[in-house]
Design a protein around this motif. Structure first.
Motif, PDB file in Angstrom:
ATOM      1  N   THR A 120       0.827  -1.202   0.000  1.00 22.13           N
ATOM      2  CA  THR A 120       0.000   0.000   0.000  1.00 22.13           C
ATOM      3  C   THR A 120       0.863   1.255   0.000  1.00 22.13           C
ATOM      4  O   THR A 120       0.587   2.223  -0.716  1.00 22.13           O
ATOM      5  CB  THR A 120      -0.936   0.006   1.222  1.00 22.13           C
ATOM      6  OG1 THR A 120      -1.725  -1.180   1.218  1.00 22.13           O
ATOM      7  CG2 THR A 120      -1.854   1.215   1.182  1.00 22.13           C
ATOM      8  N   LYS A 121       1.929   1.230   0.788  1.00 23.89           N
ATOM      9  CA  LYS A 121       2.846   2.370   0.850  1.00 23.89           C
ATOM     10  C   LYS A 121       3.503   2.603  -0.512  1.00 23.89           C
ATOM     11  O   LYS A 121       3.599   3.742  -0.991  1.00 23.89           O
ATOM     12  CB  LYS A 121       3.912   2.121   1.912  1.00 23.89           C
ATOM     13  CG  LYS A 121       4.891   3.272   2.084  1.00 23.89           C
ATOM     14  CD  LYS A 121       5.906   2.972   3.186  1.00 23.89           C
ATOM     15  CE  LYS A 121       6.905   4.107   3.342  1.00 23.89           C
ATOM     16  NZ  LYS A 121       7.906   3.803   4.411  1.00 23.89           N
ATOM     17  N   LEU A 122       3.943   1.513  -1.149  1.00 25.84           N
ATOM     18  CA  LEU A 122       4.573   1.641  -2.465  1.00 25.84           C
ATOM     19  C   LEU A 122       3.568   2.130  -3.504  1.00 25.84           C
ATOM     20  O   LEU A 122       3.907   2.949  -4.369  1.00 25.84           O
ATOM     21  CB  LEU A 122       5.153   0.289  -2.892  1.00 25.84           C
ATOM     22  CG  LEU A 122       6.381  -0.200  -2.116  1.00 25.84           C
ATOM     23  CD1 LEU A 122       6.715  -1.625  -2.510  1.00 25.84           C
ATOM     24  CD2 LEU A 122       7.570   0.717  -2.344  1.00 25.84           C
ATOM     25  N   MET A 123       2.328   1.638  -3.415  1.00 23.43           N
ATOM     26  CA  MET A 123       1.311   2.043  -4.375  1.00 23.43           C
ATOM     27  C   MET A 123       0.960   3.521  -4.209  1.00 23.43           C
ATOM     28  O   MET A 123       0.788   4.242  -5.199  1.00 23.43           O
ATOM     29  CB  MET A 123       0.061   1.185  -4.220  1.00 23.43           C
ATOM     30  CG  MET A 123      -1.005   1.462  -5.257  1.00 23.43           C
ATOM     31  SD  MET A 123      -0.405   1.253  -6.952  1.00 23.43           S
ATOM     32  CE  MET A 123      -0.173  -0.512  -7.005  1.00 23.43           C
ATOM     33  N   ASN A 124       0.860   3.996  -2.973  1.00 24.87           N
ATOM     34  CA  ASN A 124       0.585   5.414  -2.742  1.00 24.87           C
ATOM     35  C   ASN A 124       1.693   6.283  -3.326  1.00 24.87           C
ATOM     36  O   ASN A 124       1.440   7.343  -3.911  1.00 24.87           O
ATOM     37  CB  ASN A 124       0.451   5.689  -1.239  1.00 24.87           C
ATOM     38  CG  ASN A 124      -0.842   5.123  -0.674  1.00 24.87           C
ATOM     39  OD1 ASN A 124      -1.814   4.913  -1.395  1.00 24.87           O
ATOM     40  ND2 ASN A 124      -0.856   4.878   0.626  1.00 24.87           N
ATOM     41  N   ARG A 125       2.933   5.832  -3.155  1.00 27.49           N
ATOM     42  CA  ARG A 125       4.070   6.567  -3.699  1.00 27.49           C
ATOM     43  C   ARG A 125       4.019   6.590  -5.221  1.00 27.49           C
ATOM     44  O   ARG A 125       4.280   7.616  -5.850  1.00 27.49           O
ATOM     45  CB  ARG A 125       5.368   5.927  -3.217  1.00 27.49           C
ATOM     46  CG  ARG A 125       6.626   6.641  -3.683  1.00 27.49           C
ATOM     47  CD  ARG A 125       7.871   5.942  -3.159  1.00 27.49           C
ATOM     48  NE  ARG A 125       9.080   6.552  -3.677  1.00 27.49           N
ATOM     49  CZ  ARG A 125      10.299   6.081  -3.463  1.00 27.49           C
ATOM     50  NH1 ARG A 125      10.468   5.002  -2.721  1.00 27.49           N
ATOM     51  NH2 ARG A 125      11.355   6.684  -3.978  1.00 27.49           N
ATOM     52  N   LEU A 126       3.676   5.455  -5.815  1.00 29.92           N
ATOM     53  CA  LEU A 126       3.586   5.374  -7.268  1.00 29.92           C
ATOM     54  C   LEU A 126       2.491   6.287  -7.799  1.00 29.92           C
ATOM     55  O   LEU A 126       2.692   7.013  -8.777  1.00 29.92           O
ATOM     56  CB  LEU A 126       3.321   3.928  -7.691  1.00 29.92           C
ATOM     57  CG  LEU A 126       3.000   3.708  -9.169  1.00 29.92           C
ATOM     58  CD1 LEU A 126       4.197   4.093 -10.020  1.00 29.92           C
ATOM     59  CD2 LEU A 126       2.605   2.271  -9.432  1.00 29.92           C
ATOM     60  N   ILE A 127       1.316   6.256  -7.153  1.00 27.93           N
ATOM     61  CA  ILE A 127       0.201   7.084  -7.602  1.00 27.93           C
ATOM     62  C   ILE A 127       0.581   8.562  -7.542  1.00 27.93           C
ATOM     63  O   ILE A 127       0.242   9.347  -8.426  1.00 27.93           O
ATOM     64  CB  ILE A 127      -1.051   6.792  -6.760  1.00 27.93           C
ATOM     65  CG1 ILE A 127      -1.584   5.379  -7.077  1.00 27.93           C
ATOM     66  CG2 ILE A 127      -2.144   7.818  -7.016  1.00 27.93           C
ATOM     67  CD1 ILE A 127      -2.675   4.908  -6.149  1.00 27.93           C
ATOM     68  N   ARG A 128       1.319   8.929  -6.486  1.00 23.57           N
ATOM     69  CA  ARG A 128       1.765  10.319  -6.364  1.00 23.57           C
ATOM     70  C   ARG A 128       2.729  10.678  -7.499  1.00 23.57           C
ATOM     71  O   ARG A 128       2.611  11.744  -8.118  1.00 23.57           O
ATOM     72  CB  ARG A 128       2.438  10.537  -5.011  1.00 23.57           C
ATOM     73  CG  ARG A 128       3.068  11.914  -4.867  1.00 23.57           C
ATOM     74  CD  ARG A 128       3.553  12.189  -3.453  1.00 23.57           C
ATOM     75  NE  ARG A 128       4.295  13.427  -3.371  1.00 23.57           N
ATOM     76  CZ  ARG A 128       3.755  14.645  -3.392  1.00 23.57           C
ATOM     77  NH1 ARG A 128       2.444  14.764  -3.502  1.00 23.57           N
ATOM     78  NH2 ARG A 128       4.496  15.725  -3.312  1.00 23.57           N
ATOM     79  N   ASN A 129       3.675   9.792  -7.788  1.00 13.91           N
ATOM     80  CA  ASN A 129       4.645  10.063  -8.854  1.00 13.91           C
ATOM     81  C   ASN A 129       3.966  10.158 -10.215  1.00 13.91           C
ATOM     82  O   ASN A 129       4.323  11.007 -11.037  1.00 13.91           O
ATOM     83  CB  ASN A 129       5.719   8.977  -8.874  1.00 13.91           C
ATOM     84  CG  ASN A 129       6.651   9.062  -7.679  1.00 13.91           C
ATOM     85  OD1 ASN A 129       6.753  10.100  -7.037  1.00 13.91           O
ATOM     86  ND2 ASN A 129       7.328   7.970  -7.361  1.00 13.91           N
ATOM     87  N   VAL A 130       2.993   9.280 -10.459  1.00 14.53           N
ATOM     88  CA  VAL A 130       2.263   9.319 -11.731  1.00 14.53           C
ATOM     89  C   VAL A 130       1.478  10.624 -11.850  1.00 14.53           C
ATOM     90  O   VAL A 130       1.421  11.237 -12.916  1.00 14.53           O
ATOM     91  CB  VAL A 130       1.334   8.100 -11.857  1.00 14.53           C
ATOM     92  CG1 VAL A 130       0.404   8.255 -13.059  1.00 14.53           C
ATOM     93  CG2 VAL A 130       2.145   6.822 -11.997  1.00 14.53           C
ATOM     94  N   SER A 131       0.880  11.067 -10.734  1.00 19.84           N
ATOM     95  CA  SER A 131       0.112  12.310 -10.754  1.00 19.84           C
ATOM     96  C   SER A 131       0.999  13.507 -11.105  1.00 19.84           C
ATOM     97  O   SER A 131       0.546  14.462 -11.743  1.00 19.84           O
ATOM     98  CB  SER A 131      -0.585  12.528  -9.409  1.00 19.84           C
ATOM     99  OG  SER A 131       0.355  12.817  -8.388  1.00 19.84           O
ATOM    100  N   LEU A 132       2.276  13.458 -10.677  1.00 25.00           N
ATOM    101  CA  LEU A 132       3.208  14.538 -11.000  1.00 25.00           C
ATOM    102  C   LEU A 132       3.532  14.582 -12.491  1.00 25.00           C
ATOM    103  O   LEU A 132       3.892  15.630 -13.032  1.00 25.00           O
ATOM    104  CB  LEU A 132       4.502  14.384 -10.196  1.00 25.00           C
ATOM    105  CG  LEU A 132       4.388  14.564  -8.674  1.00 25.00           C
ATOM    106  CD1 LEU A 132       5.704  14.202  -7.989  1.00 25.00           C
ATOM    107  CD2 LEU A 132       3.991  15.993  -8.330  1.00 25.00           C
ATOM    108  N   LEU A 133       3.415  13.433 -13.160  1.00 20.51           N
ATOM    109  CA  LEU A 133       3.729  13.346 -14.589  1.00 20.51           C
ATOM    110  C   LEU A 133       2.528  13.652 -15.479  1.00 20.51           C
ATOM    111  O   LEU A 133       2.693  13.866 -16.679  1.00 20.51           O
ATOM    112  CB  LEU A 133       4.262  11.951 -14.926  1.00 20.51           C
ATOM    113  CG  LEU A 133       5.623  11.565 -14.359  1.00 20.51           C
ATOM    114  CD1 LEU A 133       5.904  10.099 -14.638  1.00 20.51           C
ATOM    115  CD2 LEU A 133       6.728  12.427 -14.962  1.00 20.51           C
TER     116      LEU A 133
END
Length: 515
Positions: free
Chosen positions: A378-391
């Motif tokens: 879940t922690k990794l997925m939240n981080r990924l979603i945040r990074n994707v949102s920045l792109l």
């Protein structure tokens, strides 16, 4: 003999950001094509567990420098690592090292920058603006300096649709921004940052625009050029295809999709993916360094290093090619973590709610808890979603960059220089490049064994089955709940079941008549 390669022979060259992705490729190309250069000075930030010299040896022992060691066996003797910290106002360079840099440097390549989209404004201003100002001050005191090449980004003016090879003014003077960062506290900076950044999507692009203004204002009588690359990706040809060593740009998306983190992203399929290979950027950079020093243009020239206007590739095409490569060469199970497993396997260009990404992660974390292991998905997925949102800002827009200066420079090169320092993106085959990119991520960044491909294919097949099973179960449960609460849904359901029964009865009766 290449004129550009010969030009760098005997030169003392200063590279900032040499330990970064582009800086490494720039050093490699210089040593491989101009092994008789005098010295390359690199500014290295001190670390508690490594000396600057140890960091240099680590870089030289990488796969990237294998060809260099063949043509320049004593390459380590030509690198002078200088302890420096660009976060400090004076770079924290010793007096002896400063004197050597000022008296000996012939060429400066300023590649250092923070490229984090979510970086704090104070830190971004220090590295992308104040450090540029300080380096220009040093350059003005270098009597042997022939050229100063500043690496910016094609997105420094992404608040515009069409971008020319000019420096655009920012609403607030860079000097005022630099001064205010020295006395304002973080809380106030956080409050005013959105107003300062304005139409820019993040602190990175905004501060790179400020950095260009600093170059214009502080240039004095220096021979300066600015290079604006777009999204810098893996190598195209040199020293070999597909080399990559960072998670920036599409690399993180490729890994997330290949490892099963990412199922979908919000992107416009027809938007141009303005990706540019790092070796293309380096070739242009070295050609610009030569041209600026030898021809001494009367004004600061800006060179766009982009692909969209000459050889466009959209995000939809790129996504399909990444997927096709996964089919041939899937990634291994774990993201270099033991006992990891994920529930998706492809990259697409349409949007799904973030909940659909998080649901499998929550279920997997529940499984980890039951087996006595630490939950992390879940922690990794939240981080990924945040990074994707920045792109997402860049995945849903297209820009037009003029390339008059870049094309002019290409026409100035001899046929041999055009071959050795090729930056003509019209020759780039996107399908081949993207496949090599994905393979490079697997081989050079994740360091996965290519012999494990058959096992990875079986794992990919299992992930598909799990994904289909999960979707089917989710649909049936949702439909059952809907039927229980809606008379219309029950009528539709009974109609579909009745229709299927009649169809099967018809098929059965027809087959009996034929017999």
């Amino acid at each position: 003999m290449s004129t550009i390669a010969a030009f760098y022979g005997g030169k003392s060259i200063l590279i900032t950001g040499a330990t970064g992705f582009m800086g490494k490729v720039l050093m490699e190309k210089l040593f491989r094509t101009s092994p008789d250069l005098k010295v390359i000075y690199i500014l290295v930030r001190p670390k508690a567990d490594q000396t600057p010299q140890q960091r240099v040896f680590r870089i030289l022992n990488s796969k990237l420098f294998e060809k260099v060691k063949e043509v320049c066996p004593h390459v380590h003797e030509k690198i002078r690592a200088i302890s420096a910290d660009l976060n400090q106002s004076d770079f924290a360079i010793s007096k002896e090292d400063t004197q050597e840099l000022l008296s000996c440097t012939n060429i400066v390549f300023h590649c250092a920058a923070t490229v984090r989209f979510d970086d704090h404004l104070r830190h971004a201003v220090q590295l992308n603006v104040a450090a540029t100002q300080q380096l220009l001050l040093m350059a003005s005191q270098m009597p042997k300096l022939e050229a100063f090449i500043h690496i910016s980004t094609a997105y420094s003016n992404c608040n515009l649709k069409h971008i020319d090879e000019v420096i655009y003014p920012c609403p607030v003077e860079p000097k005022k921004i630099i001064d205010s960062m020295e006395w304002l506290d973080d809380a106030i900076i956080d409050e005013i940052a959105p107003k300062l950044i304005g139409d820019w999507p993040n602190a990175y692009t905004y501060t790179k625009a400020l950095g260009e203004m600093v170059v214009q204002q502080e240039s004095r009588n220096l021979n300066i050029a600015i290079i604006r690359p777009s999204i810098v990706g893996a190598t195209w040809q040199e020293p070999f295809p597909g080399w990559i060593d960072n998670l920036n740009g599409p690399t993180g998306l490729i890994i997330a999709a290949g490892k099963g983190f990412l199922r979908a992203i919000r992107a416009t399929p027809m938007a141009v993916a303005d990706l540019i290979p790092v070796d293309t950027v380096v070739n242009l950079t070295l050609a610009v360094g030569w041209y600026t020093a030898v021809h001494r243009p009367k004004s600061t020239l800006i060179y766009h290093c982009t692909s969209g206007n000459l050889n466009p590739c959209n995000w939809g095409k790129m996504g399909f090619q990444v997927l096709a490569t996964f089919e041939k060469v899937p990634f291994e199970k774990a993201f270099r973590r033991p006992n990891a497993d994920f529930t998706a396997n492809t990259i697409t260009t349409h949007y799904r709610n973030a909940v659909s990404h998080r649901a499998p992660a929550i279920i997997y974390d529940f499984y980890l808890r039951l087996t006595g292991r630490k939950p992390r998905m879940t922690k990794l997925m939240n981080r990924l979603i945040r990074n994707v949102s920045l792109l997402e800002y860049f995945l849903n827009r297209s820009w037009e960059w003029s390339t008059d200066n870049t094309e002019m420079l290409m026409s100035e090169l001899s046929p041999e220089d055009q071959r050795v320092f090729n930056f003509d993106v019209r020759q780039l085959n996107w399908l081949e490049y993207i496949e090599n990119y994905v393979l490079g991520v697997k081989k050079y960044l994740l360091k996965e064994d290519m012999a494990g491909i058959p096992e990875a294919k079986q794992h990919l097949k299992r992930l598909r089955n799990i994904h289909y099973l999960f979707n089917t179960a989710f649909f049936l449960i949702a439909w059952r709940l809907l039927i229980a609460k809606s008379q219309i849904a029950r009528n539709v359901w009974f109609f579909i079941v009745s229709l299927c029964y009649k169809f099967l009865s018809y098929v059965r009766a027809s087959s009996m008549l034929k017999v």
